[in-house]
Every structure is written in C-alpha cells, then in structure tokens.
Motif scaffolding. Structure first.
Motif, PDB file in Angstrom:
ATOM      1  N   ASN A  83       3.313   4.061  -9.839  1.00  0.00           N
ATOM      2  CA  ASN A  83       4.290   2.992 -10.010  1.00  0.00           C
ATOM      3  C   ASN A  83       5.680   3.588 -10.153  1.00  0.00           C
ATOM      4  O   ASN A  83       6.042   4.091 -11.213  1.00  0.00           O
ATOM      5  CB  ASN A  83       3.964   2.163 -11.261  1.00  0.00           C
ATOM      6  N   ASP A  84       6.459   3.529  -9.085  1.00  0.00           N
ATOM      7  CA  ASP A  84       7.811   4.063  -9.146  1.00  0.00           C
ATOM      8  C   ASP A  84       8.657   3.415  -8.056  1.00  0.00           C
ATOM      9  O   ASP A  84       8.146   2.689  -7.194  1.00  0.00           O
ATOM     10  CB  ASP A  84       7.817   5.589  -8.991  1.00  0.00           C
ATOM     11  N   VAL A  85       9.962   3.693  -8.108  1.00  0.00           N
ATOM     12  CA  VAL A  85      10.913   3.088  -7.184  1.00  0.00           C
ATOM     13  C   VAL A  85      10.522   3.343  -5.735  1.00  0.00           C
ATOM     14  O   VAL A  85      10.587   2.444  -4.884  1.00  0.00           O
ATOM     15  CB  VAL A  85      12.330   3.632  -7.472  1.00  0.00           C
ATOM     16  N   GLU A  86      10.111   4.568  -5.424  1.00  0.00           N
ATOM     17  CA  GLU A  86       9.794   4.924  -4.037  1.00  0.00           C
ATOM     18  C   GLU A  86       8.676   4.060  -3.467  1.00  0.00           C
ATOM     19  O   GLU A  86       8.659   3.766  -2.269  1.00  0.00           O
ATOM     20  CB  GLU A  86       9.407   6.401  -3.937  1.00  0.00           C
ATOM     21  N   THR A  87       7.731   3.658  -4.320  1.00  0.00           N
ATOM     22  CA  THR A  87       6.622   2.836  -3.847  1.00  0.00           C
ATOM     23  C   THR A  87       7.113   1.473  -3.388  1.00  0.00           C
ATOM     24  O   THR A  87       6.711   0.968  -2.335  1.00  0.00           O
ATOM     25  CB  THR A  87       5.573   2.678  -4.959  1.00  0.00           C
ATOM     26  N   VAL A  88       7.998   0.873  -4.166  1.00  0.00           N
ATOM     27  CA  VAL A  88       8.551  -0.434  -3.802  1.00  0.00           C
ATOM     28  C   VAL A  88       9.367  -0.329  -2.518  1.00  0.00           C
ATOM     29  O   VAL A  88       9.207  -1.134  -1.584  1.00  0.00           O
ATOM     30  CB  VAL A  88       9.408  -1.000  -4.945  1.00  0.00           C
ATOM     31  N   VAL A  89      10.256   0.648  -2.448  1.00  0.00           N
ATOM     32  CA  VAL A  89      11.109   0.805  -1.267  1.00  0.00           C
ATOM     33  C   VAL A  89      10.263   1.079  -0.027  1.00  0.00           C
ATOM     34  O   VAL A  89      10.517   0.520   1.052  1.00  0.00           O
ATOM     35  CB  VAL A  89      12.133   1.930  -1.493  1.00  0.00           C
ATOM     36  N   LEU A  90       9.251   1.919  -0.154  1.00  0.00           N
ATOM     37  CA  LEU A  90       8.384   2.222   0.985  1.00  0.00           C
ATOM     38  C   LEU A  90       7.660   0.977   1.478  1.00  0.00           C
ATOM     39  O   LEU A  90       7.579   0.740   2.688  1.00  0.00           O
ATOM     40  CB  LEU A  90       7.367   3.300   0.597  1.00  0.00           C
ATOM     41  N   CYS A  91       7.137   0.179   0.554  1.00  0.00           N
ATOM     42  CA  CYS A  91       6.447  -1.050   0.963  1.00  0.00           C
ATOM     43  C   CYS A  91       7.367  -1.957   1.769  1.00  0.00           C
ATOM     44  O   CYS A  91       6.988  -2.463   2.835  1.00  0.00           O
ATOM     45  CB  CYS A  91       5.930  -1.798  -0.260  1.00  0.00           C
ATOM     46  N   VAL A  92       8.576  -2.173   1.272  1.00  0.00           N
ATOM     47  CA  VAL A  92       9.525  -3.046   1.962  1.00  0.00           C
ATOM     48  C   VAL A  92       9.867  -2.462   3.329  1.00  0.00           C
ATOM     49  O   VAL A  92       9.922  -3.180   4.337  1.00  0.00           O
ATOM     50  CB  VAL A  92      10.792  -3.250   1.114  1.00  0.00           C
ATOM     51  N   ALA A  93      10.069  -1.140   3.390  1.00  0.00           N
ATOM     52  CA  ALA A  93      10.397  -0.492   4.664  1.00  0.00           C
ATOM     53  C   ALA A  93       9.268  -0.652   5.676  1.00  0.00           C
ATOM     54  O   ALA A  93       9.515  -0.946   6.858  1.00  0.00           O
ATOM     55  CB  ALA A  93      10.695   0.988   4.430  1.00  0.00           C
ATOM     56  N   LEU A  94       8.026  -0.471   5.240  1.00  0.00           N
ATOM     57  CA  LEU A  94       6.893  -0.605   6.154  1.00  0.00           C
ATOM     58  C   LEU A  94       6.749  -2.040   6.640  1.00  0.00           C
ATOM     59  O   LEU A  94       6.466  -2.287   7.816  1.00  0.00           O
ATOM     60  CB  LEU A  94       5.611  -0.133   5.469  1.00  0.00           C
ATOM     61  N   PHE A  95       6.947  -3.015   5.743  1.00  0.00           N
ATOM     62  CA  PHE A  95       6.890  -4.417   6.161  1.00  0.00           C
ATOM     63  C   PHE A  95       7.933  -4.691   7.238  1.00  0.00           C
ATOM     64  O   PHE A  95       7.655  -5.362   8.242  1.00  0.00           O
ATOM     65  CB  PHE A  95       7.125  -5.356   4.978  1.00  0.00           C
ATOM     66  N   ARG A  96       9.140  -4.189   7.049  1.00  0.00           N
ATOM     67  CA  ARG A  96      10.221  -4.443   8.007  1.00  0.00           C
ATOM     68  C   ARG A  96       9.959  -3.742   9.340  1.00  0.00           C
ATOM     69  O   ARG A  96      10.307  -4.271  10.400  1.00  0.00           O
ATOM     70  CB  ARG A  96      11.559  -3.991   7.422  1.00  0.00           C
ATOM     71  N   LEU A  97       9.338  -2.594   9.280  1.00  0.00           N
ATOM     72  CA  LEU A  97       9.036  -1.852  10.492  1.00  0.00           C
ATOM     73  C   LEU A  97       7.836  -2.438  11.233  1.00  0.00           C
ATOM     74  O   LEU A  97       7.682  -2.225  12.439  1.00  0.00           O
ATOM     75  CB  LEU A  97       8.772  -0.387  10.119  1.00  0.00           C
ATOM     76  N   GLY A  98       7.016  -3.188  10.510  1.00  0.00           N
ATOM     77  CA  GLY A  98       5.792  -3.712  11.106  1.00  0.00           C
ATOM     78  C   GLY A  98       4.638  -2.734  11.020  1.00  0.00           C
ATOM     79  O   GLY A  98       3.556  -2.991  11.552  1.00  0.00           O
ATOM     80  N   ALA A  99       4.853  -1.578  10.345  1.00  0.00           N
ATOM     81  CA  ALA A  99       3.754  -0.656  10.066  1.00  0.00           C
ATOM     82  C   ALA A  99       2.951  -1.198   8.884  1.00  0.00           C
ATOM     83  O   ALA A  99       3.471  -1.965   8.069  1.00  0.00           O
ATOM     84  CB  ALA A  99       4.295   0.739   9.754  1.00  0.00           C
ATOM     85  N   LEU A 100       1.695  -0.791   8.790  1.00  0.00           N
ATOM     86  CA  LEU A 100       0.785  -1.449   7.856  1.00  0.00           C
ATOM     87  C   LEU A 100       0.369  -0.516   6.726  1.00  0.00           C
ATOM     88  O   LEU A 100      -0.388   0.444   6.948  1.00  0.00           O
ATOM     89  CB  LEU A 100      -0.466  -1.935   8.590  1.00  0.00           C
ATOM     90  N   PRO A 101       0.835  -0.763   5.496  1.00  0.00           N
ATOM     91  CA  PRO A 101       0.373   0.051   4.375  1.00  0.00           C
ATOM     92  C   PRO A 101      -1.096  -0.213   4.065  1.00  0.00           C
ATOM     93  O   PRO A 101      -1.557  -1.362   4.098  1.00  0.00           O
ATOM     94  CB  PRO A 101       1.271  -0.396   3.212  1.00  0.00           C
ATOM     95  N   VAL A 102      -1.827   0.852   3.800  1.00  0.00           N
ATOM     96  CA  VAL A 102      -3.198   0.778   3.307  1.00  0.00           C
ATOM     97  C   VAL A 102      -3.126   1.284   1.871  1.00  0.00           C
ATOM     98  O   VAL A 102      -2.866   2.461   1.626  1.00  0.00           O
ATOM     99  CB  VAL A 102      -4.145   1.667   4.138  1.00  0.00           C
ATOM    100  N   PHE A 103      -3.308   0.390   0.910  1.00  0.00           N
ATOM    101  CA  PHE A 103      -3.022   0.728  -0.485  1.00  0.00           C
ATOM    102  C   PHE A 103      -4.204   1.427  -1.148  1.00  0.00           C
ATOM    103  O   PHE A 103      -5.212   0.802  -1.481  1.00  0.00           O
ATOM    104  CB  PHE A 103      -2.639  -0.523  -1.269  1.00  0.00           C
ATOM    105  N   ALA A 104      -4.063   2.743  -1.330  1.00  0.00           N
ATOM    106  CA  ALA A 104      -5.018   3.501  -2.135  1.00  0.00           C
ATOM    107  C   ALA A 104      -4.642   3.354  -3.607  1.00  0.00           C
ATOM    108  O   ALA A 104      -3.524   2.939  -3.941  1.00  0.00           O
ATOM    109  CB  ALA A 104      -4.998   4.970  -1.728  1.00  0.00           C
ATOM    110  N   LEU A 105      -5.575   3.702  -4.482  1.00  0.00           N
ATOM    111  CA  LEU A 105      -5.320   3.633  -5.911  1.00  0.00           C
ATOM    112  C   LEU A 105      -5.098   5.041  -6.461  1.00  0.00           C
ATOM    113  O   LEU A 105      -5.634   6.020  -5.930  1.00  0.00           O
ATOM    114  CB  LEU A 105      -6.492   2.959  -6.626  1.00  0.00           C
ATOM    115  N   PRO A 106      -4.316   5.175  -7.530  1.00  0.00           N
ATOM    116  CA  PRO A 106      -3.996   6.507  -8.056  1.00  0.00           C
ATOM    117  C   PRO A 106      -5.217   7.362  -8.360  1.00  0.00           C
ATOM    118  O   PRO A 106      -5.182   8.578  -8.212  1.00  0.00           O
ATOM    119  CB  PRO A 106      -3.198   6.197  -9.327  1.00  0.00           C
ATOM    120  N   ALA A 107      -6.315   6.725  -8.775  1.00  0.00           N
ATOM    121  CA  ALA A 107      -7.509   7.490  -9.145  1.00  0.00           C
ATOM    122  C   ALA A 107      -8.270   8.023  -7.938  1.00  0.00           C
ATOM    123  O   ALA A 107      -9.162   8.860  -8.088  1.00  0.00           O
ATOM    124  CB  ALA A 107      -8.448   6.623  -9.984  1.00  0.00           C
ATOM    125  N   HIS A 108      -7.957   7.567  -6.746  1.00  0.00           N
ATOM    126  CA  HIS A 108      -8.676   8.035  -5.567  1.00  0.00           C
ATOM    127  C   HIS A 108      -8.413   9.515  -5.312  1.00  0.00           C
ATOM    128  O   HIS A 108      -7.335  10.040  -5.580  1.00  0.00           O
ATOM    129  CB  HIS A 108      -8.282   7.212  -4.339  1.00  0.00           C
TER     130      HIS A 108
END
Length: 532
Positions: A83-108
């Motif tokens: 949970n940090d700033v980069e995670t939020v910014v990356l999500c928004v950037a990927l949405f705008r680009l149309g690339a698809l985030p696959v959300f792993a969990l920290p414990a993985h």
C-alpha cells in the motif's frame, strides 16, 4: 481484450445499460476534470501526500513512459506492491493505457506469481524491492526463469538488475480511451480448487460496483478512507475502497499494515472517517483502543468482511471504537452484501447484510435441489450487473461453477432472514477460510505430497477462536519411525515458494487416512476425529 473471457449475453448487457447500471464511464478517467479537485488531497501515506492534480500528472507521465517501452492496450501486468503512492498511480496509469493489472497480494511468493504470469501471459511484473524480510527481486528473478511471456520487470525502489519504475517517464501523449465493456483488471479468486483463478472485471461492471457501494456507504468529498488491508484485494480496492473514495472525491489514506500500531497514528493525523478490516483484526483493534494515546474520534464507519464476524465481537465495536459497524459479505467474483448504516443493531450484529443492487438475482438452493425458504440453509447462487459470467481461460471450471442460466455457484452456505439479510453458515467447497484468507486445500495437499517424508496428505479446516478457521494438515509418513514435524513441513513448503498464510497451522501424523465408500479421503470424518 476479450479472448478467454465470458461476456454477459447481449440482451442482458443491453438491459443493464438501459436501466442505468452500466454507463460510459471508464476507470482511470481524469480526476481533475471535476471542478475543485486540482489541489484537494487525494492520497496520504505515513510519509507522503499527493493532490488529485499530482496523481493525474504522475499517472499521465507513467502511462506515456510505459507505452514508450512497448506496453500496449490489452497487455497484462502483474502488480505485486504494498500500500503506497506508486500502487495508486500505477493503477490509474494502466487503466488509462488500457493495459490490465493482475492484482497479486503481498503475501504471494514465487509459486503464486509464476502461476499468475503464466495464466495471464503477462508481459510485465511490478514489485517492490524489499518489504520487511522479503526481497521481491529474488522472486522476480525466479519468476522470469520459470515463465516465457515476461518482457519487463519494474521495481519500486532499488531495482538491482531490473528497471526502476521511477525511471519510466515520458511526456504525456493522447491515448485511445478503452470501451466501457472492455476488461479493466483481473482480481483473484479464493482458489477453492487449486491455485487462484483470474476474475476479469470490466470498466462498466466494476465502475458500477464502486459507484453504488460509495453511495450506499455515504462516501463523498469529506471521506477519508484508511486502506489497511492490501490494496489489491477487492474489499480494500472497490467496496467502495480506494477507487470508490477517489471516485467520490475523498482522500485515500494508505497504511503499510493493518495493525493498530500502523493504523492508529494515521487515523489521528489524517482524520480517518472509514476503514475496512477482516474479523481477526477486530479484537486486536478493540484491545488496543483501550490503551492507545491516539485520538480515534474521527472514525465513523468500520466495515468488516472476508469471513463471518462473531456477534459477541460485533457488539463491542460501537462502544469500543466509537463508530458504526457495517458487515460486508461479498466476493471478488461480484456480489456484495452490506448491512445498511441505519439498520437496527440486531441486523448489524447478527447478519452479513443484503445485496448491493436491485438487479442482483439470488437463489438459495438446498441440498435436495429445492429453493430454500426463510431460515433454511442452502448454497447461494447469484448473477447480476457486476457478477462475472466465467473465469478467465477456465472452460472446464466454468462448467462446474456456473449454471446454464449464468448463475454463479458461490460455494457459500447461507440462510436468509425474513427481512432478506444473509447469515453465512459455511462453505461447500474444500477451502480453509483463515481469517479472510482463502487457503485452497488441494493446492496445499499437492505441495505436501512433494515432500519425500509424506506418503498421503489431506488438509482440513478446524475451528479457531480468533482466525475463524485454522489449517490442519493430516499426513501419513513414509517412515513411521521418523515422522515429519510441523516446523520441518513449514520450512519445506516455504522452500517451494508458497505464501505464508497457506502454511499449515497444525500437523497431525496418522497411520492412515479415512476414506469414503468410493475411495475418496473422508474429510468429514477427519474433522470429527480432530474435534472440528
């Protein structure tokens, strides 16, 4: 990107759009297009603050930088960040680009990330450098060696042999907007039969979920939502979570861990008004609230979900934390149920709420195949405007998990009250609900059987006073004179790269495993023998 995804029937999609559940909004739209947002605080962490304007500009530059490095619309990116700033910014950037985030969990760890990369055919993996005692760059190297689709590995922090995410930067460019019914992201199933399945969520259905849940929970510009659970989890991401908070113009406050030690200072300093927890954390928060020197007076709403919250603990929340309790029962596959903010205490303390949407279609089916009446137990089947119609690239599983009419078989056994609220009774599927973390028995059994000391293995859930359920591994040793012990088995499983929450809490060595009349391991008999 629709290959491998199961769409809603055309007539059903048209109905959802005509009735206003789906609209033309897409995730990642520019936040500062709305008046007054440019200088409003969007994200707070223990060390940083970003305004909406800063989030927009950072996301635009990151999207352009990723595109310049070859990332395109439809490409899958495994996101494995805290949970940090980069995670939020990356999500928004990927949405705008149309690339698809696959959300792993920290414990993985290596095993899970390899599975996600291979299943999604991901071209990029984004991770932190280190978090606590884990060096994620080691995981990245192992995953690259075990997969064939990865082109890029980006690291937040010291990148080592990889590319630092901070260096991915370019002047903003005009990007084609995704279509509302395109897939926007992938969430993970609870993995009730083997490794987690990928859940495709579209801009239209996920957008509806976060808008409607934000409305139901009263989120708005004054909301300060504490993201204590992992941001990549559906609960913290969009129920209404971080995305719902930003959609509503509020402030997302990101905690590095869900402990009182991490969260209470943020509640006070950021004026947190709402947060979400899983049941095992609630007693810890209640105990810590008795002695903390931090002012928790701003907290108005505590959402609890992921597994059933026992009524005795639920009753303590209003006085112990000085806020309203809201029980949330849902799944990354779609359906969400909430107790309402004005529900009587009996409903809030003893049920897990009722459906979010009037378009949620519900069936509760008894073991004999008949519809259950009020107070009768049955498996919950559902379909609706934000519930998927099939897992990604999982045709065989979809034949089992979905009916011909498109209902999703949740595997949850529930009772419905006369008022329409659900009481969650248990699971039909073979999974351990360990404090909200779903531990797939079959996956762990397969890893156990790779241990040369173990001849047979069966994983069962046993009751636990705080976690709800604990994971018990029942094994038959190959050498009766040298049976394995718990710490050795846990170490061997860690060596295979599985997540820590999947490690057995208890190990029972038996001379043999009981079987049913058709030769399958009788887990019901095992649980009874062990006091479950």
């Amino acid at each position: 990107m629709r290959e491998g995804c199961v769409p809603w029937p055309a007539s059903t999609a048209a109905t959802y759009r005509a009735q206003g559940y789906w609209n033309d909004d897409v995730l990642g739209r520019r936040y500062t297009s709305e008046p007054g947002r440019e200088t409003r605080t969007a994200v707070i962490t223990p060390t940083r603050r970003l305004t909406y304007g800063q989030v927009d500009r950072a996301a635009d530059r990151l999207a352009a930088g990723l595109r310049a490095r070859g990332l395109d619309a439809g490409d899958r990116v495994v996101v494995h960040l805290p949970n940090d700033v980069e995670t939020v910014v990356l999500c928004v950037a990927l949405f705008r680009l149309g690339a698809l985030p696959v959300f792993a969990l920290p414990a993985h760890r290596t095993s899970e990330i390899t599975h996600l990369v291979n299943t999604a055919e991901a071209v990029a993996y984004v991770c932190a450098d280190r978090v606590l005692d884990c060096d994620y760059r080691v995981i990245a190297q192992e995953v690259r060696e075990r997969t064939g689709s990865l082109r890029e590995i980006y690291v937040v922090g010291d990148a080592g042999p990889f590319t630092a995410l901070a260096e991915v930067d370019a002047d903003p460019v005009e990007l084609p907007a995704p279509r509302p019914e395109d897939v926007a992201l992938f969430l993970l199933s609870g993995g009730t039969s083997g490794p987690p399945k990928l859940i495709p969520r579209t801009h239209a259905d996920y957008g509806y979920q976060l808008r409607e849940s934000a409305r139901l929970c009263g989120f708005g510009p004054g909301t300060r939502y504490l993201c204590a659970l992992p941001l990549g989890h559906n609960f913290a991401l969009a129920c209404p979570g971080v995305l719902g908070t930003l959609q509503a113009g509020g402030t997302a406050v990101l905690a590095p861990a869900p402990t009182p030690e991490s969260c209470f200072p943020l509640v006070e300093s950021a004026g947190v008004t709402a947060t979400s927890l899983v049941p095992p954390l609630v007693p810890l928060w209640l105990d810590a609230a008795e002695w903390t020197e931090h002012d928790l007076g701003s907290l108005e709403l505590l959402q609890v979900g992921g597994s059933r919250l026992d009524p005795a603990t639920a009753c303590e929340v209003p006085e112990g934390l000085g806020c309203t309790l809201q029980q949330v029962y849902g799944m990354a596959e779609g359906l969400l149920n909430f107790t309402r903010l004005d529900d009587p205490e009996d409903v809030v303390f003893h049920t897990q709420g009722r459906p979010l949407s009037p378009a949620d279609e519900i069936r509760v089916i008894r073991e004999d195949g008949r519809e259950a009446g009020p107070g009768e137990e049955g498996e919950l089947f559902t379909r609706g405007p934000y519930t998927l119609r099939g897992y990604y690239r999982a045709e065989e599983r979809n034949l089992v998990q979905f009916t011909e009419e498109g209902y999703y078989r949740t595997g949850d056994v529930v009772k419905r009250t006369a008022g329409g609220d659900f009481e969650v009774v248990g699971r039909t599927n073979d999974v351990v609900n360990r404090g909200g973390e779903k531990v797939p028995a079959q996956e762990v059994e397969e890893h156990l059987l790779a241990d040369p000391r173990i001849r047979q293995a069966a994983v069962v859930a046993l009751p636990h006073p705080h976690m709800g359920e604990q994971t018990c591994a029942c094994v038959v040793a190959r050498d009766e004179d040298r049976p394995p012990v718990l710490r050795e088995v846990q170490a061997a499983l860690r060596g295979r790269g599985i997540a820590a929450y999947k490690l057995p809490d208890r190990l029972v060595v038996l001379p043999g495993l009981p079987v049913t009349g058709v030769g399958k391991v009788d887990k019901k008999a095992l649980r009874a023998r062990l006091g479950g």
